[in-house]
Design a protein around this motif. Structure first.
Motif, PDB file in Angstrom:
ATOM      1  N   LEU A 193       0.814  -1.214   0.000  1.00  0.00           N
ATOM      2  CA  LEU A 193       0.000   0.000   0.000  1.00  0.00           C
ATOM      3  C   LEU A 193       0.849   1.265   0.000  1.00  0.00           C
ATOM      4  O   LEU A 193       0.318   2.356  -0.177  1.00  0.00           O
ATOM      5  CB  LEU A 193      -0.916   0.017   1.230  1.00  0.00           C
ATOM      6  CG  LEU A 193      -1.957  -1.099   1.334  1.00  0.00           C
ATOM      7  CD1 LEU A 193      -2.731  -0.971   2.647  1.00  0.00           C
ATOM      8  CD2 LEU A 193      -2.905  -1.080   0.148  1.00  0.00           C
ATOM      9  N   SER A 194       2.144   1.126   0.201  1.00  0.00           N
ATOM     10  CA  SER A 194       2.987   2.317   0.353  1.00  0.00           C
ATOM     11  C   SER A 194       4.031   2.461  -0.742  1.00  0.00           C
ATOM     12  O   SER A 194       4.974   3.248  -0.600  1.00  0.00           O
ATOM     13  CB  SER A 194       3.675   2.300   1.729  1.00  0.00           C
ATOM     14  OG  SER A 194       4.373   1.092   1.941  1.00  0.00           O
ATOM     15  N   ASP A 195       3.890   1.733  -1.850  1.00  0.00           N
ATOM     16  CA  ASP A 195       4.874   1.831  -2.938  1.00  0.00           C
ATOM     17  C   ASP A 195       4.919   3.226  -3.551  1.00  0.00           C
ATOM     18  O   ASP A 195       5.948   3.644  -4.071  1.00  0.00           O
ATOM     19  CB  ASP A 195       4.551   0.806  -4.033  1.00  0.00           C
ATOM     20  CG  ASP A 195       5.057  -0.584  -3.678  1.00  0.00           C
ATOM     21  OD1 ASP A 195       5.838  -0.682  -2.707  1.00  0.00           O
ATOM     22  OD2 ASP A 195       4.674  -1.549  -4.354  1.00  0.00           O
ATOM     23  N   GLY A 196       3.793   3.949  -3.497  1.00  0.00           N
ATOM     24  CA  GLY A 196       3.751   5.276  -4.104  1.00  0.00           C
ATOM     25  C   GLY A 196       4.390   6.364  -3.268  1.00  0.00           C
ATOM     26  O   GLY A 196       4.478   7.515  -3.716  1.00  0.00           O
ATOM     27  N   LEU A 197       4.841   6.037  -2.068  1.00  0.00           N
ATOM     28  CA  LEU A 197       5.461   7.040  -1.195  1.00  0.00           C
ATOM     29  C   LEU A 197       6.956   7.138  -1.465  1.00  0.00           C
ATOM     30  O   LEU A 197       7.608   6.143  -1.779  1.00  0.00           O
ATOM     31  CB  LEU A 197       5.243   6.674   0.273  1.00  0.00           C
ATOM     32  CG  LEU A 197       3.803   6.485   0.765  1.00  0.00           C
ATOM     33  CD1 LEU A 197       3.797   6.186   2.255  1.00  0.00           C
ATOM     34  CD2 LEU A 197       2.941   7.704   0.450  1.00  0.00           C
ATOM     35  N   ASP A 198       7.495   8.347  -1.306  1.00  0.00           N
ATOM     36  CA  ASP A 198       8.942   8.488  -1.412  1.00  0.00           C
ATOM     37  C   ASP A 198       9.566   8.101  -0.062  1.00  0.00           C
ATOM     38  O   ASP A 198       8.863   7.787   0.899  1.00  0.00           O
ATOM     39  CB  ASP A 198       9.342   9.906  -1.833  1.00  0.00           C
ATOM     40  CG  ASP A 198       8.841  10.979  -0.872  1.00  0.00           C
ATOM     41  OD1 ASP A 198       8.755  10.720   0.349  1.00  0.00           O
ATOM     42  OD2 ASP A 198       8.522  12.092  -1.342  1.00  0.00           O
ATOM     43  N   GLU A 199      10.894   8.126   0.013  1.00  0.00           N
ATOM     44  CA  GLU A 199      11.580   7.653   1.214  1.00  0.00           C
ATOM     45  C   GLU A 199      11.256   8.495   2.445  1.00  0.00           C
ATOM     46  O   GLU A 199      11.138   7.971   3.555  1.00  0.00           O
ATOM     47  CB  GLU A 199      13.094   7.623   0.974  1.00  0.00           C
ATOM     48  CG  GLU A 199      13.531   6.586  -0.051  1.00  0.00           C
ATOM     49  CD  GLU A 199      13.049   5.187   0.307  1.00  0.00           C
ATOM     50  OE1 GLU A 199      13.192   4.790   1.477  1.00  0.00           O
ATOM     51  OE2 GLU A 199      12.540   4.489  -0.591  1.00  0.00           O
ATOM     52  N   VAL A 200      11.119   9.799   2.255  1.00  0.00           N
ATOM     53  CA  VAL A 200      10.776  10.678   3.383  1.00  0.00           C
ATOM     54  C   VAL A 200       9.385  10.353   3.898  1.00  0.00           C
ATOM     55  O   VAL A 200       9.151  10.269   5.111  1.00  0.00           O
ATOM     56  CB  VAL A 200      10.864  12.161   2.961  1.00  0.00           C
ATOM     57  CG1 VAL A 200      10.360  13.073   4.081  1.00  0.00           C
ATOM     58  CG2 VAL A 200      12.305  12.521   2.592  1.00  0.00           C
ATOM     59  N   GLN A 201       8.439  10.164   2.987  1.00  0.00           N
ATOM     60  CA  GLN A 201       7.079   9.831   3.385  1.00  0.00           C
ATOM     61  C   GLN A 201       7.007   8.476   4.073  1.00  0.00           C
ATOM     62  O   GLN A 201       6.266   8.301   5.045  1.00  0.00           O
ATOM     63  CB  GLN A 201       6.161   9.850   2.160  1.00  0.00           C
ATOM     64  CG  GLN A 201       5.901  11.241   1.601  1.00  0.00           C
ATOM     65  CD  GLN A 201       5.110  11.189   0.303  1.00  0.00           C
ATOM     66  OE1 GLN A 201       5.347  10.338  -0.559  1.00  0.00           O
ATOM     67  NE2 GLN A 201       4.147  12.098   0.166  1.00  0.00           N
ATOM     68  N   LYS A 202       7.775   7.507   3.586  1.00  0.00           N
ATOM     69  CA  LYS A 202       7.803   6.184   4.217  1.00  0.00           C
ATOM     70  C   LYS A 202       8.335   6.276   5.648  1.00  0.00           C
ATOM     71  O   LYS A 202       7.824   5.614   6.552  1.00  0.00           O
ATOM     72  CB  LYS A 202       8.646   5.217   3.394  1.00  0.00           C
ATOM     73  CG  LYS A 202       7.990   4.780   2.093  1.00  0.00           C
ATOM     74  CD  LYS A 202       8.868   3.813   1.323  1.00  0.00           C
ATOM     75  CE  LYS A 202       8.188   3.371   0.029  1.00  0.00           C
ATOM     76  NZ  LYS A 202       9.048   2.445  -0.763  1.00  0.00           N
ATOM     77  N   ALA A 203       9.365   7.101   5.828  1.00  0.00           N
ATOM     78  CA  ALA A 203       9.918   7.280   7.171  1.00  0.00           C
ATOM     79  C   ALA A 203       8.893   7.949   8.086  1.00  0.00           C
ATOM     80  O   ALA A 203       8.757   7.578   9.262  1.00  0.00           O
ATOM     81  CB  ALA A 203      11.198   8.108   7.106  1.00  0.00           C
ATOM     82  N   GLU A 204       8.174   8.925   7.551  1.00  0.00           N
ATOM     83  CA  GLU A 204       7.140   9.606   8.324  1.00  0.00           C
ATOM     84  C   GLU A 204       6.002   8.646   8.672  1.00  0.00           C
ATOM     85  O   GLU A 204       5.489   8.656   9.789  1.00  0.00           O
ATOM     86  CB  GLU A 204       6.599  10.798   7.543  1.00  0.00           C
ATOM     87  CG  GLU A 204       5.637  11.670   8.340  1.00  0.00           C
ATOM     88  CD  GLU A 204       5.130  12.856   7.555  1.00  0.00           C
ATOM     89  OE1 GLU A 204       4.365  13.648   8.132  1.00  0.00           O
ATOM     90  OE2 GLU A 204       5.485  12.988   6.361  1.00  0.00           O
ATOM     91  N   MET A 205       5.618   7.825   7.709  1.00  0.00           N
ATOM     92  CA  MET A 205       4.557   6.852   7.963  1.00  0.00           C
ATOM     93  C   MET A 205       4.963   5.894   9.081  1.00  0.00           C
ATOM     94  O   MET A 205       4.171   5.607   9.989  1.00  0.00           O
ATOM     95  CB  MET A 205       4.254   6.065   6.686  1.00  0.00           C
ATOM     96  CG  MET A 205       3.108   5.070   6.844  1.00  0.00           C
ATOM     97  SD  MET A 205       2.927   3.939   5.429  1.00  0.00           S
ATOM     98  CE  MET A 205       4.334   2.851   5.711  1.00  0.00           C
TER      99      MET A 205
END
Length: 292
Positions: A99-111
């Motif tokens: 579900l999180s493939d569309g996020l960039d690395e910063v967004q993944k870290a925030e998530m």
């Protein structure tokens, strides 16, 4: 060598397609399962529903002891048994669903940071309320946790679990907290989630592949992430679980966008999906609808 062979077999199993007979195990729904386990189970069910992966919910009195980690829920997929949301997310990702493939690395870290916040605050508060608040312990927890077993085993198992959780609370510095302080922590967590969500439908408005119709025009699809599944599982369960008081649910009800978020997830991923419980990821807790 044995570890290498086991890792290789796990990779092979993960590469296999998702089976139609996948099962999710949790405790008995109506008389046994507690708030924290119910929330964790619903979070996994929401995640699988968002991935469009069918799973049959199976309730067993000894589900906690069947789990490889000693925690529920766990899924049985093919020859694999995986417990808890984090490992299940990784297992599903190995099968090509994320579900999180569309996020960039910063967004993944925030998530991940917000998911840690939910686990450290909401889940810990649920455990505290269940096992450290004397009124809740006596009126709800002991009765439900030990309900499948005869006396005195029901009491022995309940006190063993209570000792285990209270030892954990002491280790993380929660043992000396009052109920008011715990509820304040919950409020601060909800405030952080509310501010992050804002007026968005989901916590990260990532665009996924494909188009959908909106206002008679094609627009990129927007899908939830693992954070949305986790938050929904905990907030929905808090809002729909009857406790000795309404203090915990009232903290969530102070944030209208979180209530709307739960309604949105319920409508989109659970409403109308519970006609056949043997093939649906729908939780029985969704029967206690937020919709009025």
């Amino acid at each position: 060598m044995a570890l290498a062979a086991e890792a290789f077999m796990t990779q092979l199993a993960a590469a296999e397609p998702w089976p139609e007979n996948a099962a999710l195990y949790q405790q008995l729904k109506d008389e046994q399962i507690l708030l924290s386990d119910n929330a964790s189970s619903l979070a996994v069910q929401a995640f699988l529903q968002m991935c469009n992966l069918p799973v049959r919910v199976v309730c067993r009195a000894n589900a906690e002891y069947m789990s490889p980690s000693g925690k529920v829920p766990f899924i049985h997929v093919g020859n694999q048994v995986v417990s808890e949301l984090g490992p299940i997310v990784q297992f599903v990702k190995a099968k090509g669903h994320s579900l999180s493939d569309g996020l960039d690395e910063v967004q993944k870290a925030e998530m991940k940071a917000y998911m840690e916040l939910v686990n450290n605050m909401l889940l810990t508060a649920e455990l505290y309320l269940q096992w450290c608040d004397d009124v809740t312990v006596e009126e709800i927890t002991h009765l439900r946790y030990g309900s499948p077993y005869p006396w005195p085993l029901n009491r022995i198992l309940s006190y063993q679990k209570q000792w285990e959780i209270r030892r954990k609370m002491k280790a993380i510095g929660w043992a000396g907290k009052s109920l008011e302080q715990v509820l304040e922590d919950v409020d601060q967590c909800c405030q952080a989630l509310s501010q992050r969500l804002g007026t968005q439908p989901y916590f990260f408005n990532k665009q996924c592949k494909g188009l959908t119709f909106q206002y008679r025009r094609l627009v990129p699809k927007i899908r939830p992430t693992e954070l949305d599944a986790l938050v929904f599982g905990h907030l929905f369960t808090i809002l729909t679980t009857q406790l000795t008081s309404d203090e915990l649910s009232e903290k969530v009800k102070n944030y209208s966008n979180l209530i709307a978020f739960c309604r949105r997830i319920e409508q989109q991923y659970f409403e109308g999906h519970d006609k056949d419980s043997s093939s649906s990821a729908t939780s029985r807790s969704a029967k206690r609808s937020l919709l009025r």
